[in-house]
Design a protein around this motif. Structure first.
Motif, PDB file in Angstrom:
ATOM      1  N   GLU A 137       0.846  -1.145   0.000  1.00 18.99           N
ATOM      2  CA  GLU A 137       0.121  -0.006   0.010  1.00 18.99           C
ATOM      3  C   GLU A 137       0.819   1.226   0.122  1.00 18.99           C
ATOM      4  OE1 GLU A 137      -2.858  -0.267   3.304  1.00 18.99           O
ATOM      5  OE2 GLU A 137      -4.002  -1.907   2.364  1.00 18.99           O
ATOM      6  N   GLU A 138       1.956   1.228   0.783  1.00 21.20           N
ATOM      7  CA  GLU A 138       2.888   2.510   1.081  1.00 21.20           C
ATOM      8  C   GLU A 138       3.683   2.518  -0.396  1.00 21.20           C
ATOM      9  OE1 GLU A 138       4.810   2.390   4.730  1.00 21.20           O
ATOM     10  OE2 GLU A 138       2.826   2.048   5.953  1.00 21.20           O
ATOM     11  N   LYS A 139       3.786   1.474  -0.828  1.00 21.31           N
ATOM     12  CA  LYS A 139       4.664   1.923  -2.157  1.00 21.31           C
ATOM     13  C   LYS A 139       3.715   2.042  -3.337  1.00 21.31           C
ATOM     14  CE  LYS A 139       7.756  -1.158  -5.262  1.00 21.31           C
ATOM     15  NZ  LYS A 139       8.324  -2.385  -5.359  1.00 21.31           N
ATOM     16  N   LEU A 140       2.527   1.634  -3.490  1.00 22.54           N
ATOM     17  CA  LEU A 140       1.789   2.033  -4.646  1.00 22.54           C
ATOM     18  C   LEU A 140       0.722   2.849  -4.405  1.00 22.54           C
ATOM     19  CD1 LEU A 140       0.860   1.204  -7.664  1.00 22.54           C
ATOM     20  CD2 LEU A 140      -0.453  -0.502  -6.498  1.00 22.54           C
ATOM     21  N   LEU A 141      -0.090   2.734  -3.240  1.00 27.84           N
ATOM     22  CA  LEU A 141      -1.060   3.487  -3.222  1.00 27.84           C
ATOM     23  C   LEU A 141      -0.929   4.984  -2.764  1.00 27.84           C
ATOM     24  CD1 LEU A 141      -3.872   0.993  -1.801  1.00 27.84           C
ATOM     25  CD2 LEU A 141      -3.264   1.444  -3.831  1.00 27.84           C
ATOM     26  N   HIS A 142      -0.170   5.030  -1.660  1.00 30.19           N
ATOM     27  CA  HIS A 142       0.359   6.341  -1.010  1.00 30.19           C
ATOM     28  C   HIS A 142       0.826   7.254  -2.162  1.00 30.19           C
ATOM     29  CE1 HIS A 142       0.082   4.694   3.314  1.00 30.19           C
ATOM     30  NE2 HIS A 142      -0.974   4.288   2.646  1.00 30.19           N
ATOM     31  N   PRO A 143       1.611   6.795  -2.809  1.00 27.53           N
ATOM     32  CA  PRO A 143       2.146   7.935  -3.874  1.00 27.53           C
ATOM     33  C   PRO A 143       0.885   8.338  -4.933  1.00 27.53           C
ATOM     34  CG  PRO A 143       3.711   6.105  -3.605  1.00 27.53           C
ATOM     35  CD  PRO A 143       2.571   5.720  -2.834  1.00 27.53           C
ATOM     36  N   LEU A 144       0.400   7.065  -5.456  1.00 28.03           N
ATOM     37  CA  LEU A 144      -0.733   7.514  -6.297  1.00 28.03           C
ATOM     38  C   LEU A 144      -1.597   8.484  -5.815  1.00 28.03           C
ATOM     39  CD1 LEU A 144      -1.751   3.992  -7.978  1.00 28.03           C
ATOM     40  CD2 LEU A 144      -0.829   5.984  -9.194  1.00 28.03           C
ATOM     41  N   PHE A 145      -2.153   8.466  -4.367  1.00 31.18           N
ATOM     42  CA  PHE A 145      -3.065   9.085  -3.888  1.00 31.18           C
ATOM     43  C   PHE A 145      -2.504  10.561  -3.857  1.00 31.18           C
ATOM     44  CE2 PHE A 145      -5.260  11.137  -0.354  1.00 31.18           C
ATOM     45  CZ  PHE A 145      -6.472  10.588  -0.354  1.00 31.18           C
TER      46      PHE A 145
END
Length: 194
Positions: free
Chosen positions: A120-128
């Protein structure tokens, strides 16, 4: 960094700290075990609610035009959903019978959730942070806050205990610069990793 991303990352750290502490259950008496399991269950529940009602809906909207990224986000959300029934059974069993708390099962969930949170921190957080506007984020957080407040039971005195109030606020209010959400003021917690 967005308020929500910072809050989710901090919640990840706190949840993993609870699991790390519970993996050393032999160091705790039965009431301490029960208390740590209850706190973990509450924290995990709030975190899942936050992701389910704020993070993922905002990401789905922001990524609607990108099927590949949408698919990755949906996959991560489904991965978390798939873990919930087994984790819920474990937590309810450990709360009912803390003497049966299995440190190896706790380590299993620690590893599962750590892997999930890292993804989540690698993919979702930057996307968010890249794709969701601060205005949309604040609007969704306001809606979530209202939902939580509407569902919060009121006590006879109309007050919550200090920890319960602190936990509620930790989910619904912004993270201040250099603020540590855990441990709450006046408490101590181990931060060791298993």
């Amino acid at each position: 960094m967005s308020t929500l991303v910072a809050l989710c990352a901090e919640q990840h750290r706190v949840i993993l700290q609870f699991l790390a502490r519970l993996s050393r259950a032999s160091e705790l008496d039965l009431e301490q075990r029960r208390l740590w399991v209850q706190r973990l269950r509450q924290r995990l529940s709030r975190h899942i609610q936050l992701e389910r009602h704020v993070l993922y809906p905002l990401l789905r909207t922001a990524l609607a035009a990108d099927p590949q990224l949408s698919s990755q986000v949906n996959g991560l959300e489904q991965q978390l959903r798939d873990q919930i029934p087994e984790l819920t059974r474990f937590l309810h069993q450990a709360e009912r019978e803390p003497q049966q708390l299995d440190p190896s099962a706790t380590l299993h969930f620690y590893r599962q959730l750590r892997a999930q949170f890292e993804q989540e921190e690698k993919l979702l957080h930057p996307l968010f942070a890249q794709r969701v506007s601060p205005a949309a984020e604040q609007q969704q957080l306001r809606l979530f806050r209202k939902r939580l407040q509407a569902s919060a039971p009121s006590s006879a005195a109309g007050r919550r205990s200090g920890l319960e109030e602190w936990e509620r606020q930790a989910v619904t209010r912004p993270v201040l610069p250099r603020e540590r959400l855990w441990p709450p003021p006046g408490s101590t917690a181990s931060t060791a990793t298993p």
